[in-house]
Write a protein that holds these residues in place. Sequence first.
Motif, PDB file in Angstrom:
ATOM      1  N   SER A  18       0.598  -1.339   0.067  1.00 18.26           N
ATOM      2  CA  SER A  18       0.097  -0.061   0.045  1.00 18.26           C
ATOM      3  C   SER A  18       0.882   1.158   0.196  1.00 18.26           C
ATOM      4  CB  SER A  18      -1.070  -0.020   1.189  1.00 18.26           C
ATOM      5  OG  SER A  18      -1.857  -1.241   1.198  1.00 18.26           O
ATOM      6  N   THR A  19       2.065   1.205   0.865  1.00 18.28           N
ATOM      7  CA  THR A  19       2.967   2.306   0.670  1.00 18.28           C
ATOM      8  C   THR A  19       3.175   2.680  -0.603  1.00 18.28           C
ATOM      9  OG1 THR A  19       3.316   2.003   3.103  1.00 18.28           O
ATOM     10  CG2 THR A  19       4.905   3.319   1.713  1.00 18.28           C
ATOM     11  N   LEU A  20       3.823   1.627  -1.217  1.00 19.18           N
ATOM     12  CA  LEU A  20       4.423   1.903  -2.620  1.00 19.18           C
ATOM     13  C   LEU A  20       3.049   2.377  -3.682  1.00 19.18           C
ATOM     14  CD1 LEU A  20       6.502   1.236  -4.903  1.00 19.18           C
ATOM     15  CD2 LEU A  20       5.692  -1.048  -5.181  1.00 19.18           C
ATOM     16  N   ILE A  21       2.247   1.782  -3.720  1.00 15.61           N
ATOM     17  CA  ILE A  21       1.032   2.387  -4.495  1.00 15.61           C
ATOM     18  C   ILE A  21       0.769   3.796  -3.912  1.00 15.61           C
ATOM     19  CG2 ILE A  21      -1.344   2.355  -5.206  1.00 15.61           C
ATOM     20  CD1 ILE A  21      -1.094  -0.658  -4.722  1.00 15.61           C
ATOM     21  N   LEU A  23       0.840  -7.341 -15.498  1.00 20.79           N
ATOM     22  CA  LEU A  23       2.160  -7.280 -14.671  1.00 20.79           C
ATOM     23  C   LEU A  23       1.968  -7.574 -13.093  1.00 20.79           C
ATOM     24  CD1 LEU A  23       5.077  -5.250 -15.445  1.00 20.79           C
ATOM     25  CD2 LEU A  23       3.954  -5.087 -13.255  1.00 20.79           C
ATOM     26  N   ALA A  24       2.809  -8.251 -12.456  1.00 26.49           N
ATOM     27  CA  ALA A  24       2.818  -8.560 -11.171  1.00 26.49           C
ATOM     28  C   ALA A  24       4.109  -7.742 -10.575  1.00 26.49           C
ATOM     29  CB  ALA A  24       2.803  -9.839 -10.583  1.00 26.49           C
ATOM     30  N   VAL A  25       3.775  -6.899  -9.506  1.00 22.93           N
ATOM     31  CA  VAL A  25       4.803  -6.378  -8.730  1.00 22.93           C
ATOM     32  C   VAL A  25       4.985  -7.094  -7.386  1.00 22.93           C
ATOM     33  CG1 VAL A  25       6.045  -4.251  -7.483  1.00 22.93           C
ATOM     34  CG2 VAL A  25       4.820  -4.147  -9.690  1.00 22.93           C
ATOM     35  N   ILE A  26       5.902  -8.114  -7.197  1.00 22.90           N
ATOM     36  CA  ILE A  26       6.015  -8.696  -6.112  1.00 22.90           C
ATOM     37  C   ILE A  26       7.037  -8.152  -5.152  1.00 22.90           C
ATOM     38  CG2 ILE A  26       6.927 -11.110  -5.011  1.00 22.90           C
ATOM     39  CD1 ILE A  26       5.781 -12.316  -7.679  1.00 22.90           C
ATOM     40  N   LEU A  27       6.498  -7.937  -4.025  1.00 23.16           N
ATOM     41  CA  LEU A  27       7.427  -7.123  -3.056  1.00 23.16           C
ATOM     42  C   LEU A  27       7.821  -7.784  -1.957  1.00 23.16           C
ATOM     43  CD1 LEU A  27       5.250  -4.748  -3.842  1.00 23.16           C
ATOM     44  CD2 LEU A  27       6.413  -3.334  -2.059  1.00 23.16           C
ATOM     45  N   ILE A  28       9.141  -7.734  -1.493  1.00 26.95           N
ATOM     46  CA  ILE A  28       9.686  -8.600  -0.532  1.00 26.95           C
ATOM     47  C   ILE A  28      10.336  -7.457   0.409  1.00 26.95           C
ATOM     48  CG2 ILE A  28      11.787  -9.956   0.267  1.00 26.95           C
ATOM     49  CD1 ILE A  28      11.243 -11.537  -2.451  1.00 26.95           C
ATOM     50  N   ASP A  29      10.102  -7.661   1.724  1.00 22.66           N
ATOM     51  CA  ASP A  29      10.814  -6.836   2.831  1.00 22.66           C
ATOM     52  C   ASP A  29      12.356  -7.198   2.917  1.00 22.66           C
ATOM     53  OD1 ASP A  29      11.589  -5.715   5.369  1.00 22.66           O
ATOM     54  OD2 ASP A  29       9.555  -5.891   6.221  1.00 22.66           O
ATOM     55  N   ALA A  30      13.132  -6.280   2.547  1.00 18.78           N
ATOM     56  CA  ALA A  30      14.550  -6.834   2.598  1.00 18.78           C
ATOM     57  C   ALA A  30      14.915  -7.115   3.930  1.00 18.78           C
ATOM     58  CB  ALA A  30      15.592  -5.301   2.142  1.00 18.78           C
ATOM     59  N   LYS A  88      12.033  -1.653   1.574  1.00 19.37           N
ATOM     60  CA  LYS A  88      12.683  -1.185   2.590  1.00 19.37           C
ATOM     61  C   LYS A  88      14.095  -1.387   2.703  1.00 19.37           C
ATOM     62  CE  LYS A  88       8.216  -2.618   4.932  1.00 19.37           C
ATOM     63  NZ  LYS A  88       7.457  -2.810   6.150  1.00 19.37           N
ATOM     64  N   MET A  89      14.553  -1.128   1.589  1.00 17.44           N
ATOM     65  CA  MET A  89      16.136  -1.031   1.517  1.00 17.44           C
ATOM     66  C   MET A  89      16.768  -0.037   2.393  1.00 17.44           C
ATOM     67  SD  MET A  89      17.132  -3.350  -0.500  1.00 17.44           S
ATOM     68  CE  MET A  89      18.815  -2.850  -0.744  1.00 17.44           C
ATOM     69  N   ASP A  90      15.980   1.105   2.713  1.00 19.75           N
ATOM     70  CA  ASP A  90      16.572   1.909   3.676  1.00 19.75           C
ATOM     71  C   ASP A  90      16.820   1.392   5.258  1.00 19.75           C
ATOM     72  OD1 ASP A  90      13.622   1.770   3.706  1.00 19.75           O
ATOM     73  OD2 ASP A  90      13.521   3.352   5.106  1.00 19.75           O
ATOM     74  N   LEU A  91      16.091   0.156   5.439  1.00 22.76           N
ATOM     75  CA  LEU A  91      16.160  -0.160   6.745  1.00 22.76           C
ATOM     76  C   LEU A  91      17.388  -1.343   6.959  1.00 22.76           C
ATOM     77  CD1 LEU A  91      12.157  -0.735   7.674  1.00 22.76           C
ATOM     78  CD2 LEU A  91      13.901   1.060   8.266  1.00 22.76           C
ATOM     79  N   ILE A 102      14.312  -0.938  -3.862  1.00 21.72           N
ATOM     80  CA  ILE A 102      13.488   0.232  -3.845  1.00 21.72           C
ATOM     81  C   ILE A 102      13.188   0.406  -2.160  1.00 21.72           C
ATOM     82  CG2 ILE A 102      12.227  -0.227  -5.745  1.00 21.72           C
ATOM     83  CD1 ILE A 102       9.741  -0.969  -3.870  1.00 21.72           C
ATOM     84  N   SER A 103      12.691   1.871  -1.860  1.00 22.62           N
ATOM     85  CA  SER A 103      12.153   2.084  -0.660  1.00 22.62           C
ATOM     86  C   SER A 103      10.862   2.916  -0.905  1.00 22.62           C
ATOM     87  CB  SER A 103      12.948   3.045   0.188  1.00 22.62           C
ATOM     88  OG  SER A 103      12.203   3.599   1.374  1.00 22.62           O
ATOM     89  N   GLY A 104       9.772   2.275  -0.893  1.00 21.74           N
ATOM     90  CA  GLY A 104       8.641   2.935  -0.866  1.00 21.74           C
ATOM     91  C   GLY A 104       8.292   4.176  -0.161  1.00 21.74           C
ATOM     92  N   TYR A 105       8.671   4.036   0.976  1.00 22.41           N
ATOM     93  CA  TYR A 105       8.643   5.280   2.045  1.00 22.41           C
ATOM     94  C   TYR A 105       9.736   6.269   1.692  1.00 22.41           C
ATOM     95  CZ  TYR A 105       8.428   7.869   6.469  1.00 22.41           C
ATOM     96  OH  TYR A 105       8.436   8.477   7.358  1.00 22.41           O
TER      97      TYR A 105
END
Length: 638
Positions: free
Chosen positions: A46-49, A138-145, A174-177, A209-212
């Motif tokens: 949801s944050t990414l969208i 298309l599918a964007v599959i998210l993974i928490d880093a 969440k690459m920033d984390l 990426i970092s959506g935030y």
Amino acid sequence: MTTQDQDPIYKTDALIAEDIDAYLETHQHKTMLRFITCGSVDDGKSTLIGRLLYDSKMIFEDQLATLEADSKKSGTQGEGIDFALLVDGLAAEREQGITIDVAYRFFTTEKRKFIVADTPGHEQYTRNMVTGASTADLAVILIDARKGVLTQTKRHSYLVHLLGIKNVVLAVNKMDLVDYSQEVFDQIVSDYRAFAASIGIEAFVPIPISGYMGDNITAPSDNTPWYDGVSLLPHLEEVDIESTKEPQAAPFRMPVQWVNRPNLDFRGFSGLIASGVIQPGDPVRVLPSGKTSKVARVVTYDGDRAMAVAGEAVTLTLEDEIDCSRGQVIVAAQSPLEVADQFESTLIWMDEQEMVPGRAYWLKIGTQTVSATVQHPKYEVNVNTQEHLASKTLDLNAIGVANITTDREIPFAPYGENHDLGGFILVDKFTNQTVAAGMINFALRRAQNIHWQATDIAREDHAAMKNQKPAVIWLTGLSGSGKSTIGNIVEKKLARMNRHTFLLDGDNVRHGLNKDLGFTEADRIENIRRVGEVAKLMTDAGLIVITAFISPFRSEREMVRAMMQPGEFVEVFVDTPLEVAEARDVKGLYAKARSGQLKNFTGIDSPYEAPDAPEIRVDTTEMTPEQAADAIIARLIP
């Protein structure tokens, strides 16, 4: 010329109209990309969208002000914005900080229009994810880093591949984390690549990426100098989705949605072209009848066309007057679809009530709705290991392979070839709830090799020889209600009237034909299905068939009704209260059920669904068996 005339801010109405026309012209011809975001809980979908909507300037000032206020209430630190609040619309979602329903959002950039579906990550809402993925390109599959590849990541990836989505983006969020660690990113990509290969995903685009924080969303981030790939939004703008579809290169197929008959001079067949190209003069075939003709006209809202292609809604008129109706499919004459009534299918079970093998469901495919029964699953799929597990049924969110039989032949294409003609849903006949999504794999060879053998003596001839109208008197009610007693009296009275009859009693049938069946819900359904088939053969022979079965489920009684000719099925509800039936208990069955010796006993630990609108209702507390039999015969033979 005045200063106002020179200043571009001051424009005439004509110039404004030109600008609007130019804008509309530009945006009218943009391509549309439908995509989903999926993954495990709290991966940041949801944050990414929300970030994509924000960066594409699709948020109004009042919405932004509300968002900032809500972000402070939700506990977002500092001056940051909780972008997830843009998408999580349900109160329950905001309170829990999770996505429950599928949220669809529209946004546009200079290059493309987008419809994005934010799908829930919880396993219990997998069915919602399937809904969102069913129309995605298309599918964007998210993974928490921080977490890597999780079980739900695998489940969603498996479903994405199963549903035929070719374009996959692996967004490591969440690459920033994790301090933008390349090592962490590379390890996650390596783990996912191994899993993706095992389920058949041949290629995907990994993006850190970092959506935030907005890293690598719309432009390359300085925080990941080691990454030289494309950012997310530019990839979404440029990805080629048409080459993965190739709908126009495939043979022509158009499911008929309705017959357009505005007057006696016009008869056309309207629908959305699923694949291929059509033009006047093309030879076509109507399935399943197989009748052939040629296209006379291709009619659209804007008038006649010289050609129409996949994705367009048209009305076709034919040179010949042939039978064609909603649900049938018009195809290229030289490249017809397969037609069958038995299939192997992959099912995604979406109902909280488990699948009941043998139960009749509505199957909706294309523009057609037919009655279908599902057999015991061949196997259930473990999405983590791709292991095939033995299973007697399918529970909520389970994925399995099972054979399906429809009540008549339908034209179809394997799902891998055509999603519109190979994908279907199953609907419960009484609740009208969608219980499963399915994909046809192939027709069973048995279905293609077995054909109905026509005979010279028809069922009407059998009935005429017996001088009677065939019928099925279906007595239903609790154990001990008096069904068998009434059925026996009915048959004796009909025999004295020189009528040709046969009595099928529940206990007697279980001594022979159905002795291999128990009393589970699935076995009860199969018991009634077999009896229905026998009764149908007997009516074909011209007999009056009397049956005495508890037959506790409405859907199975309706299944038998559908087997018969209109008006031949007479449902008789032997309405006896449970306490009365239990007081009779001539076989001692209720006592055993109460003590736990008999499991799945109707009225005690297994339900009885009373008929909603039976042809005859017999109240055994007010009528004797003789009176009940007379009422049935009076209805049968006025």
